[in-house]
Design a protein around this motif. Structure first.
Motif, PDB file in Angstrom:
ATOM      1  N   ASP A 149       9.009  17.035   0.246  1.00 19.03           N
ATOM      2  CA  ASP A 149      10.333  17.012   0.890  1.00 19.03           C
ATOM      3  C   ASP A 149      10.296  16.122   2.131  1.00 19.03           C
ATOM      4  O   ASP A 149      11.185  15.273   2.344  1.00 19.03           O
ATOM      5  N   LYS A 150       9.277  16.279   2.952  1.00 19.95           N
ATOM      6  CA  LYS A 150       9.129  15.482   4.169  1.00 19.95           C
ATOM      7  C   LYS A 150       8.998  13.996   3.843  1.00 19.95           C
ATOM      8  O   LYS A 150       9.612  13.140   4.498  1.00 19.95           O
ATOM      9  N   THR A 151       8.207  13.681   2.816  1.00 19.31           N
ATOM     10  CA  THR A 151       7.971  12.286   2.457  1.00 19.31           C
ATOM     11  C   THR A 151       9.243  11.629   1.945  1.00 19.31           C
ATOM     12  O   THR A 151       9.556  10.489   2.313  1.00 19.31           O
ATOM     13  N   ILE A 152       9.990  12.325   1.097  1.00 19.33           N
ATOM     14  CA  ILE A 152      11.253  11.782   0.596  1.00 19.33           C
ATOM     15  C   ILE A 152      12.184  11.447   1.763  1.00 19.33           C
ATOM     16  O   ILE A 152      12.765  10.356   1.830  1.00 19.33           O
TER      17      ILE A 152
ATOM     18  N   ASP B  77      12.211   5.041  -4.784  1.00 21.83           N
ATOM     19  CA  ASP B  77      12.519   6.255  -5.546  1.00 21.83           C
ATOM     20  C   ASP B  77      11.704   6.367  -6.831  1.00 21.83           C
ATOM     21  O   ASP B  77      11.380   7.479  -7.267  1.00 21.83           O
ATOM     22  N   ASN B  78      11.373   5.265  -7.465  1.00 23.83           N
ATOM     23  CA  ASN B  78      10.529   5.337  -8.656  1.00 23.83           C
ATOM     24  C   ASN B  78       9.155   5.897  -8.314  1.00 23.83           C
ATOM     25  O   ASN B  78       8.607   6.740  -9.035  1.00 23.83           O
ATOM     26  N   GLU B  79       8.580   5.416  -7.215  1.00 29.61           N
ATOM     27  CA  GLU B  79       7.281   5.922  -6.773  1.00 29.61           C
ATOM     28  C   GLU B  79       7.371   7.391  -6.371  1.00 29.61           C
ATOM     29  O   GLU B  79       6.473   8.188  -6.686  1.00 29.61           O
ATOM     30  N   LEU B  80       8.438   7.765  -5.684  1.00 29.55           N
ATOM     31  CA  LEU B  80       8.627   9.163  -5.300  1.00 29.55           C
ATOM     32  C   LEU B  80       8.814  10.050  -6.521  1.00 29.55           C
ATOM     33  O   LEU B  80       8.373  11.208  -6.534  1.00 29.55           O
ATOM     34  N   PHE B  81       9.458   9.503  -7.550  1.00 30.09           N
ATOM     35  CA  PHE B  81       9.616  10.251  -8.800  1.00 30.09           C
ATOM     36  C   PHE B  81       8.245  10.538  -9.412  1.00 30.09           C
ATOM     37  O   PHE B  81       7.952  11.675  -9.826  1.00 30.09           O
ATOM     38  N   ILE B  82       7.391   9.528  -9.473  1.00 35.40           N
ATOM     39  CA  ILE B  82       6.063   9.702 -10.054  1.00 35.40           C
ATOM     40  C   ILE B  82       5.248  10.699  -9.229  1.00 35.40           C
ATOM     41  O   ILE B  82       4.506  11.515  -9.780  1.00 35.40           O
ATOM     42  N   LEU B  83       5.398  10.661  -7.913  1.00 39.57           N
ATOM     43  CA  LEU B  83       4.716  11.632  -7.058  1.00 39.57           C
ATOM     44  C   LEU B  83       5.181  13.045  -7.387  1.00 39.57           C
ATOM     45  O   LEU B  83       4.374  13.983  -7.469  1.00 39.57           O
TER      46      LEU B  83
ATOM     47  N   VAL C 156       0.831  -1.202   0.000  1.00 41.84           N
ATOM     48  CA  VAL C 156       0.000   0.000   0.000  1.00 41.84           C
ATOM     49  C   VAL C 156       0.866   1.253   0.000  1.00 41.84           C
ATOM     50  O   VAL C 156       0.504   2.273  -0.597  1.00 41.84           O
ATOM     51  N   LEU C 157       2.023   1.186   0.646  1.00 42.41           N
ATOM     52  CA  LEU C 157       2.913   2.342   0.673  1.00 42.41           C
ATOM     53  C   LEU C 157       3.296   2.762  -0.739  1.00 42.41           C
ATOM     54  O   LEU C 157       3.332   3.958  -1.051  1.00 42.41           O
ATOM     55  N   SER C 158       3.562   1.802  -1.595  1.00 42.65           N
ATOM     56  CA  SER C 158       3.913   2.103  -2.985  1.00 42.65           C
ATOM     57  C   SER C 158       2.800   2.888  -3.668  1.00 42.65           C
ATOM     58  O   SER C 158       3.051   3.869  -4.374  1.00 42.65           O
ATOM     59  N   LEU C 159       1.548   2.493  -3.454  1.00 47.60           N
ATOM     60  CA  LEU C 159       0.419   3.176  -4.072  1.00 47.60           C
ATOM     61  C   LEU C 159       0.247   4.580  -3.498  1.00 47.60           C
ATOM     62  O   LEU C 159       0.006   5.541  -4.242  1.00 47.60           O
ATOM     63  N   LEU C 160       0.377   4.713  -2.187  1.00 50.67           N
ATOM     64  CA  LEU C 160       0.232   6.029  -1.568  1.00 50.67           C
ATOM     65  C   LEU C 160       1.296   6.998  -2.077  1.00 50.67           C
ATOM     66  O   LEU C 160       1.022   8.182  -2.303  1.00 50.67           O
ATOM     67  N   LEU C 161       2.506   6.495  -2.263  1.00 51.48           N
ATOM     68  CA  LEU C 161       3.593   7.356  -2.738  1.00 51.48           C
ATOM     69  C   LEU C 161       3.391   7.789  -4.183  1.00 51.48           C
ATOM     70  O   LEU C 161       3.912   8.821  -4.599  1.00 51.48           O
ATOM     71  N   GLU C 162       2.638   7.024  -4.951  1.00 52.94           N
ATOM     72  CA  GLU C 162       2.339   7.414  -6.329  1.00 52.94           C
ATOM     73  C   GLU C 162       1.073   8.255  -6.397  1.00 52.94           C
ATOM     74  O   GLU C 162       0.559   8.539  -7.468  1.00 52.94           O
ATOM     75  N   SER C 163       0.558   8.645  -5.216  1.00 48.72           N
ATOM     76  CA  SER C 163      -0.627   9.481  -5.075  1.00 48.72           C
ATOM     77  C   SER C 163      -1.907   8.764  -5.475  1.00 48.72           C
ATOM     78  O   SER C 163      -2.907   9.404  -5.789  1.00 48.72           O
ATOM     79  N   TYR C 164      -1.892   7.442  -5.493  1.00 56.74           N
ATOM     80  CA  TYR C 164      -3.126   6.680  -5.500  1.00 56.74           C
ATOM     81  C   TYR C 164      -3.585   6.613  -4.041  1.00 56.74           C
ATOM     82  O   TYR C 164      -2.755   6.594  -3.136  1.00 56.74           O
ATOM     83  N   ILE C 165      -4.887   6.537  -3.815  1.00 55.72           N
ATOM     84  CA  ILE C 165      -5.363   6.578  -2.438  1.00 55.72           C
ATOM     85  C   ILE C 165      -6.275   5.374  -2.189  1.00 55.72           C
ATOM     86  O   ILE C 165      -7.504   5.507  -2.198  1.00 55.72           O
ATOM     87  N   PRO C 166      -5.700   4.201  -1.966  1.00 60.04           N
ATOM     88  CA  PRO C 166      -6.528   3.019  -1.709  1.00 60.04           C
ATOM     89  C   PRO C 166      -7.201   3.058  -0.347  1.00 60.04           C
ATOM     90  O   PRO C 166      -8.232   2.431  -0.136  1.00 60.04           O
ATOM     91  N   ILE C 167      -6.587   3.781   0.608  1.00 59.31           N
ATOM     92  CA  ILE C 167      -7.170   3.918   1.940  1.00 59.31           C
ATOM     93  C   ILE C 167      -7.143   5.386   2.334  1.00 59.31           C
ATOM     94  O   ILE C 167      -6.336   6.165   1.825  1.00 59.31           O
ATOM     95  N   SER C 168      -8.047   5.753   3.230  1.00 58.93           N
ATOM     96  CA  SER C 168      -8.100   7.138   3.699  1.00 58.93           C
ATOM     97  C   SER C 168      -8.201   7.127   5.213  1.00 58.93           C
ATOM     98  O   SER C 168      -8.092   6.079   5.848  1.00 58.93           O
ATOM     99  N   GLY C 169      -8.410   8.303   5.811  1.00 61.13           N
ATOM    100  CA  GLY C 169      -8.546   8.348   7.254  1.00 61.13           C
ATOM    101  C   GLY C 169      -9.827   7.676   7.706  1.00 61.13           C
ATOM    102  O   GLY C 169      -9.858   6.940   8.689  1.00 61.13           O
TER     103      GLY C 169
END
Length: 339
Positions: free
Chosen positions: A239-242, A254-260, A147-160
């Motif tokens: 910046d914080k997420t990286i 880093d690939n996911e962070l790049f897409i973000l 799920v972390l990979s999806l969140l980092l690519e700004s997909y939102i499979p889960i929310s608060g």
């Protein structure tokens, strides 16, 4: 194991929602599971919302009303205030203009008893506009194990609001809502939960128990995310997420962070070259090579160096955009299946 007498804390930030917050409060009052406390935190309402909430507080001693007593303004501060005063063993963060099914809390606490080793569970949710069930877009569905990979690519499979947390898990790990963020608050909260080692599962076999109102929740925010104030927040969040991800996983994501980063850059326009440069400077520190960096460099060359119209130069990044839109269309349109 039965959690029949365990209290659930329900935290809801409220700001000028007089016309819709009644729906959420009434749905809480009609819950089949009755061991709950409703923590309403007002964020400076001026439309009579606060006075209406006071009446609800008088009618039911399970309802507590707080006024935000510190800066900054915003739902994230209100949620932290709610977390500070929460007495329940479990906690949920709901939005003021949404709706929960009568079985919501019962379903969630029953499932928590089936997963004693997890810190939070993910439950299915569905969008609606005016009438519950009028939109066929779903959240909280199982996609893959990362799920972390999806969140980092700004997909939102889960929310608060898809999640139920163990209150002590959040406090023990020091997880708070980031009060500096103007948007991406739910994404950041879940990323920090995962990075800090909170264990979670999907509540398999559960029914949709939460309905997320689209227009009032997203309409105004979608307009504001393109303002200067929100651009500053995007840079801070990226910046914080990286830094957080690198501290835990080095360059694995880093690939996911790049897409973000590309996603954030696409949001820019001609008057925000400072914002685009700030994002690009952060992206340059990632260990991504090959076609992705080539496309991004070409985009920036067309836009920053030669002054090409932003809409034309964005065509260079079209593959990333198509990939994102295709995934979101497939994911949110699926009929929910937790099995």
């Amino acid at each position: 194991m039965c959690f029949c007498e365990k209290m659930i804390s329900i935290v809801i930030p409220v700001c000028n929602r007089k016309n819709v917050v009644k729906t959420m409060i009434e749905s809480v009052l009609h819950q089949e599971y009755e061991e709950w406390e409703l923590i309403l935190v007002d964020d400076g309402s001026v439309d009579g919302t606060f006075e209406m909430l006071m009446e609800y507080e008088k009618k039911d001693n399970r309802i507590s009303l707080f006024a935000r007593n510190r800066l900054p303004i915003g739902a994230q501060t209100c949620r932290n205030i709610g977390l500070e005063v929460a007495k329940g063993e479990f906690i949920v963060f709901f939005d003021s203009d949404d709706y929960i099914q009568p079985y919501c809390l019962r379903q969630r606490i029953n499932n928590m008893s089936l997963y004693p080793d997890v810190d939070f569970l993910v439950f299915p949710a569905q969008e609606f506009s005016e009438i519950v069930g009028d939109r066929q877009r779903f959240w909280g569905q199982i996609v893959n194990d990362d799920v972390l990979s999806l969140l980092l690519e700004s997909y939102i499979p889960i929310s608060g609001w898809t999640n139920m947390y163990r209150t002590n898990s959040l406090k023990r790990k020091g997880v708070l809502w980031d009060e500096k963020l103007k948007s991406k608050q739910d994404v950041d909260f879940n990323i920090q939960n995962i990075l800090k080692g909170l264990r979670f599962e999907y509540a398999k076999g559960s029914m949709v128990d939460y309905f997320f109102r689209v227009e009032t929740n997203k309409g105004s925010v979608n307009k504001m995310v393109y303002t200067r104030e929100h651009f500053d927040s995007h840079v801070y969040f990226y910046d914080k997420t990286i830094k957080s991800v690198h501290q835990m996983y080095n360059c694995k994501y880093d690939n996911e962070l790049f897409i973000l980063g590309v996603y954030f850059i696409i949001m820019g326009h001609r008057d925000d070259m400072e914002y685009i440069r700030s994002m690009y400077n952060l992206i340059k520190g990632l260990s991504c090579f090959g076609i992705m960096n080539l496309l991004l460099s070409l985009y920036l060359l067309l836009y920053l160096k030669f002054g090409f119209d932003i809409k034309i130069s964005k065509v260079v990044l079209l593959p990333f955009y198509i990939k994102r839109k295709a995934f979101l269309s497939w994911y949110h349109s699926r009929r929910f299946d937790c099995n």
